[in-house]
Design a protein around this motif. Structure first.
Motif: not given
Length: 318
Positions: A315-318, A163-168, A154-161, A203-206
């Protein structure tokens, strides 16, 4: 008997399954809400006559709904759920119930004050296979461990919400292992310990995109949940080992369970009805709304999943 009027808040992705579930359950979807009018319009094409709103409160106030599915990202769940409950509207809220334990707790408290119902969207526990598996657990003796895997490409998850901790609220563990936590609690009991290891490949996710969560129940059953968006091959299944045998279910073979008893080399195949679980969970909610039964999946179940996940992020999400 009057047809239940339903609304859907958040019209992307999973909303289509909720629409179909309401339709199969005999409810009429009369209102849709999304800030993206295009997404709402696409879904409206499958719900003849449904009104489209861009504001959640307008749908609840003016949409003529008795029940809503909240299918928006987790960070936006609380506002929609609290407003619906305050207005006497029943709610099915997609998992995870909230992005934080504090938010989940406020939602649970609001449900306790309201005359309306709040049900978290743990569809897997309503699968006919899972229901049958739960019934068969006594056949394998006291449970020793419970393994559940939800992994895939599910590599498309990189660009979806997601992978954005504040939202998910988290990464793949939040997205898929929230179901694993609920399945474990549903079949093995309350969780009293949890630990996790996780990694971020994107890369680029938190948030993490691969992780393993381990838990322990009050009764001593151990659990391990594997989750990944970056696995090259999809794998989804459950295995429960008891002192007298084992049970297993492979999601790629949705029509059967496998039971093996101690000291028996033969594996018994048990036929089950294949399903994605959405129709069954919505039918359960509609039955509870009609007073046929009480909810078996409650706000507390949703809150506990959020708390257990929060307990392993550190506190670090990985």
């Amino acid at each position: 008997m009057n047809t239940v009027k339903a609304g859907i808040i958040g019209c992307g992705g999973i909303a289509g399954a909720h629409l179909e579930g309401f339709q199969k359950g005999g409810a009429e979807v009369v209102a849709l809400a999304d800030v993206d009018e295009t997404a709402a319009g696409v879904l409206a094409g499958k719900a003849p006559g449904a009104r489209v709103f861009t504001r959640v409160r307008d749908l609840i106030d003016d949409g003529g709904v008795e029940v809503v599915s909240v299918c928006s990202p987790p960070a936006f769940h609380e506002e929609a759920v609290l407003y619906a409950l305050e207005r006497g509207v029943h709610v099915l809220c997609e998992k995870p119930l909230a992005a934080t334990p504090e938010s989940a707790r406020r939602m649970e408290e609001a449900a306790a004050r309201s005359s309306s119902l709040l049900m978290p969207g743990f569809r897997h526990r309503f699968l006919p296979a899972i229901r049958r598996m739960r019934e068969l657990v006594p056949e394998i003796g006291p449970p020793v461990w419970f393994h559940n895997t939800f992994c895939g490409p599910a590599f498309q998850m990189k660009d979806k919400w997601h992978s954005r901790r504040k939202i998910s609220g988290g990464g793949v563990l939040t997205d898929t292992s929230s179901h694993s936590i609920d399945l474990f609690r549903f079949m093995a009991g309350e969780i009293v310990q949890q630990h996790a290891v996780m990694h971020r490949h994107f890369d680029g996710t938190d948030t993490e995109d691969a992780g393993i969560l381990t838990v322990k129940a009050e009764n001593g059953t151990l659990g391990m949940f594997s989750a990944a968006w970056v696995a090259g091959v999809g794998k989804a299944g459950i295995e429960i080992m008891g002192q007298d045998g084992s049970l297993s279910y492979d999601y790629t073979q949705p029509s059967l369970l496998r039971l093996q008893r101690k000291d028996d080399d033969l594996v018994e195949d048990i036929a089950v009805e294949p399903s994605a679980g959405f129709a069954e969970e919505i039918a359960h909610l509609l039955g509870a709304v009609a007073g046929k039964w009480t909810l078996s999946c409650t706000a507390r179940d949703g809150r506990r999943a959020v708390e257990i996940l929060a307990g392993v992020y550190g506190g670090n999400g990985g």
